[in-house]
Design a protein around this motif. Sequence first.
Motif, PDB file in Angstrom:
ATOM      1  N   TRP A 175       0.822  -1.215  -0.111  1.00 29.21           N
ATOM      2  CA  TRP A 175      -0.175  -0.008   0.042  1.00 29.21           C
ATOM      3  C   TRP A 175       0.883   1.118  -0.005  1.00 29.21           C
ATOM      4  CZ3 TRP A 175      -0.224   4.148   3.551  1.00 29.21           C
ATOM      5  CH2 TRP A 175      -1.296   4.920   3.277  1.00 29.21           C
ATOM      6  N   HIS A 176       0.526   2.127  -0.668  1.00 30.93           N
ATOM      7  CA  HIS A 176       1.224   3.666  -0.590  1.00 30.93           C
ATOM      8  C   HIS A 176      -0.007   4.730  -0.703  1.00 30.93           C
ATOM      9  CE1 HIS A 176       1.094   4.982  -4.772  1.00 30.93           C
ATOM     10  NE2 HIS A 176       1.121   3.716  -5.196  1.00 30.93           N
ATOM     11  N   SER A 177       0.572   5.725   0.096  1.00 30.40           N
ATOM     12  CA  SER A 177      -0.041   6.764   0.154  1.00 30.40           C
ATOM     13  C   SER A 177       0.127   7.792  -0.873  1.00 30.40           C
ATOM     14  CB  SER A 177      -0.070   7.738   1.456  1.00 30.40           C
ATOM     15  OG  SER A 177       1.209   7.934   1.540  1.00 30.40           O
ATOM     16  N   ASN A 178      -0.317   8.935  -1.070  1.00 29.06           N
ATOM     17  CA  ASN A 178      -0.225  10.043  -1.939  1.00 29.06           C
ATOM     18  C   ASN A 178       0.163  11.252  -1.309  1.00 29.06           C
ATOM     19  OD1 ASN A 178      -0.237   8.321  -4.540  1.00 29.06           O
ATOM     20  ND2 ASN A 178      -2.154   8.876  -4.636  1.00 29.06           N
ATOM     21  N   ASP A 179       1.024  12.072  -1.542  1.00 28.66           N
ATOM     22  CA  ASP A 179       1.239  13.461  -1.295  1.00 28.66           C
ATOM     23  C   ASP A 179       1.155  13.829   0.275  1.00 28.66           C
ATOM     24  OD1 ASP A 179       1.841  13.790  -3.758  1.00 28.66           O
ATOM     25  OD2 ASP A 179      -0.085  15.152  -4.278  1.00 28.66           O
ATOM     26  N   GLY A 180       2.323  13.107   0.993  1.00 29.77           N
ATOM     27  CA  GLY A 180       2.323  13.671   2.398  1.00 29.77           C
ATOM     28  C   GLY A 180       3.675  14.755   2.387  1.00 29.77           C
ATOM     29  N   ILE A 181       3.606  14.944   3.383  1.00 22.89           N
ATOM     30  CA  ILE A 181       4.874  16.085   3.655  1.00 22.89           C
ATOM     31  C   ILE A 181       5.700  15.448   4.843  1.00 22.89           C
ATOM     32  CG2 ILE A 181       5.657  18.579   4.213  1.00 22.89           C
ATOM     33  CD1 ILE A 181       4.387  18.419   1.620  1.00 22.89           C
ATOM     34  N   GLU A 182       7.048  15.378   4.395  1.00 27.63           N
ATOM     35  CA  GLU A 182       8.103  14.830   5.449  1.00 27.63           C
ATOM     36  C   GLU A 182       9.078  16.079   5.446  1.00 27.63           C
ATOM     37  OE1 GLU A 182      11.745  11.213   5.294  1.00 27.63           O
ATOM     38  OE2 GLU A 182       9.969  11.485   3.543  1.00 27.63           O
ATOM     39  N   GLN A 183       9.363  16.351   6.751  1.00 32.22           N
ATOM     40  CA  GLN A 183      10.460  17.297   6.901  1.00 32.22           C
ATOM     41  C   GLN A 183      11.448  16.850   7.941  1.00 32.22           C
ATOM     42  OE1 GLN A 183       8.451  20.468   9.433  1.00 32.22           O
ATOM     43  NE2 GLN A 183       9.129  19.822  11.213  1.00 32.22           N
ATOM     44  N   GLU A 205      19.737  23.186   8.023  1.00 32.19           N
ATOM     45  CA  GLU A 205      18.282  23.992   7.521  1.00 32.19           C
ATOM     46  C   GLU A 205      17.199  22.973   7.401  1.00 32.19           C
ATOM     47  OE1 GLU A 205      19.012  26.125   4.170  1.00 32.19           O
ATOM     48  OE2 GLU A 205      21.110  27.093   4.899  1.00 32.19           O
ATOM     49  N   ARG A 206      15.986  23.543   7.906  1.00 35.70           N
ATOM     50  CA  ARG A 206      14.802  22.674   7.683  1.00 35.70           C
ATOM     51  C   ARG A 206      14.301  22.227   6.378  1.00 35.70           C
ATOM     52  NH1 ARG A 206       8.930  23.650  10.428  1.00 35.70           N
ATOM     53  NH2 ARG A 206       9.253  25.285   8.793  1.00 35.70           N
ATOM     54  N   LYS A 207      14.056  21.212   5.921  1.00 35.90           N
ATOM     55  CA  LYS A 207      13.574  21.024   4.577  1.00 35.90           C
ATOM     56  C   LYS A 207      12.404  20.190   4.724  1.00 35.90           C
ATOM     57  CE  LYS A 207      14.327  20.417   0.100  1.00 35.90           C
ATOM     58  NZ  LYS A 207      14.375  21.374  -0.927  1.00 35.90           N
ATOM     59  N   GLN A 208      11.464  20.735   3.798  1.00 36.32           N
ATOM     60  CA  GLN A 208      10.266  19.747   3.701  1.00 36.32           C
ATOM     61  C   GLN A 208      10.138  19.317   2.119  1.00 36.32           C
ATOM     62  OE1 GLN A 208       7.156  22.699   4.811  1.00 36.32           O
ATOM     63  NE2 GLN A 208       7.231  21.918   6.885  1.00 36.32           N
ATOM     64  N   VAL A 213      13.579   6.492   7.100  1.00 35.90           N
ATOM     65  CA  VAL A 213      12.738   5.980   8.194  1.00 35.90           C
ATOM     66  C   VAL A 213      11.992   4.641   7.881  1.00 35.90           C
ATOM     67  CG1 VAL A 213      10.885   6.486   9.466  1.00 35.90           C
ATOM     68  CG2 VAL A 213      12.362   8.515   8.961  1.00 35.90           C
ATOM     69  N   VAL A 214      12.403   3.643   8.476  1.00 36.64           N
ATOM     70  CA  VAL A 214      11.793   2.322   8.557  1.00 36.64           C
ATOM     71  C   VAL A 214      11.218   1.991   9.772  1.00 36.64           C
ATOM     72  CG1 VAL A 214      12.123  -0.014   7.879  1.00 36.64           C
ATOM     73  CG2 VAL A 214      13.420   1.839   6.704  1.00 36.64           C
ATOM     74  N   GLN A 215       9.820   1.925   9.903  1.00 37.55           N
ATOM     75  CA  GLN A 215       9.163   1.375  11.102  1.00 37.55           C
ATOM     76  C   GLN A 215       8.713   0.056  11.003  1.00 37.55           C
ATOM     77  OE1 GLN A 215       6.322   4.496  10.502  1.00 37.55           O
ATOM     78  NE2 GLN A 215       7.430   5.823  11.913  1.00 37.55           N
ATOM     79  N   VAL A 216       9.024  -0.687  12.073  1.00 37.47           N
ATOM     80  CA  VAL A 216       8.609  -2.153  11.954  1.00 37.47           C
ATOM     81  C   VAL A 216       7.733  -2.473  13.316  1.00 37.47           C
ATOM     82  CG1 VAL A 216       9.548  -4.619  12.105  1.00 37.47           C
ATOM     83  CG2 VAL A 216      10.863  -2.801  10.841  1.00 37.47           C
ATOM     84  N   THR A 217       6.582  -3.192  13.195  1.00 35.11           N
ATOM     85  CA  THR A 217       5.637  -3.684  14.260  1.00 35.11           C
ATOM     86  C   THR A 217       5.397  -4.934  14.276  1.00 35.11           C
ATOM     87  OG1 THR A 217       3.869  -2.799  12.954  1.00 35.11           O
ATOM     88  CG2 THR A 217       4.721  -1.073  14.747  1.00 35.11           C
TER      89      THR A 217
END
Length: 116
Positions: free
Chosen positions: A41-49, A65-68, A103-107
Amino acid sequence: MKLIPIYRINTYVVPESLDRVIEGVLSVDGLIYGNYKNVAWHSNDGIEQFVPSENSVPTEGSIGERKQVTSFKIEFSIPRDKNLLSKVIEEGIYPNHPWDEPVVQVTEEYETRKHG
């Protein structure tokens, strides 16, 4: 109905690397869910900073410097097998992901299977 122990894996990637990361994972595991394969599954158009630190090697942005950026969340499951998990991350995600530190999250979860 059966309950199957699985690892649920989430990662975030810029749109232009989405297919490359999914194909990388599929080269390690077929992502089988019941009678289906290549299940993700994948989403569309989130914002990562983020803010790259002095020790980072940023693909995007500048140190300090902060990047989005626009990113997609990819989510999939694999059987709960630590060796497979390591292989999916180290051979499927990391070499195909553009970020220095993805970022890799595992549950640990359970999924149902209606058949089988």
